[in-house]
Design an enzyme around this catalytic site. Structure first.
Site, PDB file in Angstrom:
ATOM      1  N   LEU A 250       1.199  -0.981   0.362  1.00  0.00           N
ATOM      2  CA  LEU A 250       0.166  -0.072   0.463  1.00  0.00           C
ATOM      3  C   LEU A 250       0.410   1.261  -0.133  1.00  0.00           C
ATOM      4  O   LEU A 250       0.958   2.321  -1.060  1.00  0.00           O
ATOM      5  CB  LEU A 250      -0.992   0.478   1.136  1.00  0.00           C
ATOM      6  CG  LEU A 250      -1.942  -0.644   1.223  1.00  0.00           C
ATOM      7  CD1 LEU A 250      -2.621  -1.100   2.611  1.00  0.00           C
ATOM      8  CD2 LEU A 250      -3.527  -1.115   0.118  1.00  0.00           C
TER       9      LEU A 250
ATOM     10  N   ASP B  85      10.791   3.584   4.758  1.00  0.00           N
ATOM     11  CA  ASP B  85      10.659   2.804   4.715  1.00  0.00           C
ATOM     12  C   ASP B  85      12.013   1.762   5.746  1.00  0.00           C
ATOM     13  O   ASP B  85      13.349   2.180   4.821  1.00  0.00           O
ATOM     14  CB  ASP B  85      10.803   1.506   3.524  1.00  0.00           C
ATOM     15  CG  ASP B  85       9.878   0.270   3.614  1.00  0.00           C
ATOM     16  OD1 ASP B  85       9.098   0.024   2.979  1.00  0.00           O
ATOM     17  OD2 ASP B  85      10.870  -0.464   4.110  1.00  0.00           O
TER      18      ASP B  85
ATOM     19  N   ASP C 272      13.593   4.913  11.723  1.00  0.00           N
ATOM     20  CA  ASP C 272      12.713   4.274  12.318  1.00  0.00           C
ATOM     21  C   ASP C 272      11.904   5.346  12.869  1.00  0.00           C
ATOM     22  O   ASP C 272      11.750   5.833  13.749  1.00  0.00           O
ATOM     23  CB  ASP C 272      13.593   2.975  13.393  1.00  0.00           C
ATOM     24  CG  ASP C 272      12.590   2.550  14.299  1.00  0.00           C
ATOM     25  OD1 ASP C 272      10.731   3.252  13.949  1.00  0.00           O
ATOM     26  OD2 ASP C 272      12.371   2.077  15.134  1.00  0.00           O
TER      27      ASP C 272
ATOM     28  N   ASN D  11       1.286   4.825   7.065  1.00  0.00           N
ATOM     29  CA  ASN D  11       0.739   3.585   6.698  1.00  0.00           C
ATOM     30  C   ASN D  11       2.077   1.937   7.591  1.00  0.00           C
ATOM     31  O   ASN D  11       1.480   1.575   6.871  1.00  0.00           O
ATOM     32  CB  ASN D  11       1.080   3.277   5.324  1.00  0.00           C
ATOM     33  CG  ASN D  11       1.186   2.354   4.534  1.00  0.00           C
ATOM     34  OD1 ASN D  11       0.274   1.574   4.169  1.00  0.00           O
ATOM     35  ND2 ASN D  11       2.545   2.018   3.914  1.00  0.00           N
TER      36      ASN D  11
ATOM     37  N   TYR E  78      -2.662  -6.617  16.721  1.00  0.00           N
ATOM     38  CA  TYR E  78      -2.492  -5.833  15.704  1.00  0.00           C
ATOM     39  C   TYR E  78      -3.820  -5.579  15.844  1.00  0.00           C
ATOM     40  O   TYR E  78      -4.107  -3.978  14.942  1.00  0.00           O
ATOM     41  CB  TYR E  78      -2.719  -7.131  14.178  1.00  0.00           C
ATOM     42  CG  TYR E  78      -2.904  -6.077  12.859  1.00  0.00           C
ATOM     43  CD1 TYR E  78      -2.039  -5.182  12.418  1.00  0.00           C
ATOM     44  CD2 TYR E  78      -4.557  -6.374  12.355  1.00  0.00           C
ATOM     45  CE1 TYR E  78      -2.135  -5.107  10.862  1.00  0.00           C
ATOM     46  CE2 TYR E  78      -4.540  -5.258  11.298  1.00  0.00           C
ATOM     47  CZ  TYR E  78      -3.620  -5.289  10.685  1.00  0.00           C
ATOM     48  OH  TYR E  78      -3.454  -4.407   9.117  1.00  0.00           O
TER      49      TYR E  78
ATOM     50  N   LYS F  34      -4.795  -0.688  15.841  1.00  0.00           N
ATOM     51  CA  LYS F  34      -5.648  -0.119  14.859  1.00  0.00           C
ATOM     52  C   LYS F  34      -6.643   0.244  15.469  1.00  0.00           C
ATOM     53  O   LYS F  34      -7.019   1.234  14.993  1.00  0.00           O
ATOM     54  CB  LYS F  34      -6.066  -1.517  13.857  1.00  0.00           C
ATOM     55  CG  LYS F  34      -4.599  -2.026  12.911  1.00  0.00           C
ATOM     56  CD  LYS F  34      -3.648  -0.697  12.096  1.00  0.00           C
ATOM     57  CE  LYS F  34      -2.571  -1.695  10.851  1.00  0.00           C
ATOM     58  NZ  LYS F  34      -2.158  -0.593  10.560  1.00  0.00           N
TER      59      LYS F  34
ATOM     60  N   THR G   6      -1.034  -7.570  -0.078  1.00  0.00           N
ATOM     61  CA  THR G   6       0.547  -7.293   0.826  1.00  0.00           C
ATOM     62  C   THR G   6       0.345  -7.919   0.692  1.00  0.00           C
ATOM     63  O   THR G   6       0.233  -9.533   1.491  1.00  0.00           O
ATOM     64  CB  THR G   6       0.338  -5.372   1.605  1.00  0.00           C
ATOM     65  OG1 THR G   6      -0.933  -5.803   2.782  1.00  0.00           O
ATOM     66  CG2 THR G   6      -1.376  -4.585   1.274  1.00  0.00           C
TER      67      THR G   6
END
Length: 304
Positions: free
Chosen positions: A21, A40, A75, A102, A173, A177, A207
């Site tokens: 994404l 990244d 990071d 993201n 997770y 989120k 992904t």
């Protein structure tokens, strides 16, 4: 392409932009005229170091298409890394207009098998990795506003259906989120006076993370529209990150394929009130009556 591109001249940061994404978002912003900071860290699916960082490759793709971009490998779940990310945009392009949070990874376990380290690692990269870039970008935008230069700033956070409904085997997770949704609502309320609009998406796309968890539904079709391609999510993200999204803040959008849904969260349902304290049994009886009138909760992903 004729006419003004949607993000012409804007400077956009995308975290976790080396693949999936994030890569799709970075390329889509560049195609609409934005100058992009491609962040990244270059790690594997579980967050361990990957010797082949993909950020530079995405920058090369943007350059090859005639766009402007620069890589950042810090990071963002550390204060120094997040501050460096914002400085990179300001040093390279002299401004910052949009932040797309993201970055993330998975360490899936059922709750009884979920180690504390796996809990901490996922909460760190998703939730802390949203908070710190948001904080440092907001500090810059607040200074701009107080200096008489009100920004037209945008933040797009990345939640998930797992954060809205829950997902079996993904307690860490899902919690992270869900926390991102709460962070989005607070940031939208606090930062609007500085010209900053903050929204979140809950995307469904193919992904590295989803291919493993939802292999059957994420598989690419042999022909026809690829509904799970990550590029399908990016148009909404680009619009939310543009000046055209004026007035839209504090919202969560679920998006996949050709579908966009405004998600409507917790709101009061059936209620009963009495002028004195309930006894436990009475409270239970009243609650059962309320539940009989209430909407059933959404089904948790992966539940039997």
């Amino acid at each position: 392409m004729s006419g003004q591109r949607l993000c012409e001249g804007r400077v956009v940061i995308v975290t976790g932009a080396g693949r999936g994404l994030g890569r799709a978002h970075a390329l889509a912003y560049a195609a609409e005229g934005a100058r992009v900071v491609v962040n990244d860290l270059g790690v594997g699916l579980d967050g361990t170091p990957d010797p082949d960082s993909p950020a530079a490759r995405v920058v090369d793709e943007i350059h090859a298409a005639g766009g402007e971009a620069i890589a950042h490998g810090g990071d963002v779940a550390t204060s120094d890394g997040a501050a460096s990310l914002v400085r990179t945009a300001l040093d390279a392009y002299g401004r910052l207009d949009t932040l797309v949070n993201n970055a993330g990874f998975l360490r899936d376990r059922m709750l009884v098998n979920l180690d504390e380290d796996d809990w901490d690692a996922v909460l760190r990269v998703h939730l802390k990795g949203h908070f710190l870039p948001l904080k440092h970008a907001a500090l810059h935008w607040r200074a701009e506003a107080k200096g008489g230069r009100p920004p037209v700033a945008r933040v797009i956070n990345t939640s998930s259906g797992a954060g809205l409904l829950g997902s079996v085997g993904q307690g860490n997770y899902s919690a992270a989120k869900a926390g991102i949704v709460g962070l989005t609502l607070v940031a939208a309320a606090e930062l609007s006076r500085f010209g900053v609009l903050v929204n979140a998406i809950a995307p469904a796309a193919r992904t590295r993370m989803t291919e493993r968890v939802f292999a059957d539904t994420m598989a690419a079709p042999g022909t026809g529209f690829d509904a799970m391609a990550p590029e399908n999510v990016s148009p909404l993200v680009v619009w939310l990150g543009s000046a055209a999204s004026t007035g839209v803040t504090g919202r969560v959008f679920e998006t996949e394929g050709g579908r966009i849904t405004v998600m409507e969260g917790w709101h009061p349902g059936p209620t009963v009130t009495r002028p004195s304290r309930w006894a436990p049994g009475e409270a239970g009886e009243a609650t059962l009556k309320l539940l009989a009138r209430a909407e059933r909760p959404g089904r948790v992903y992966g539940a039997e």
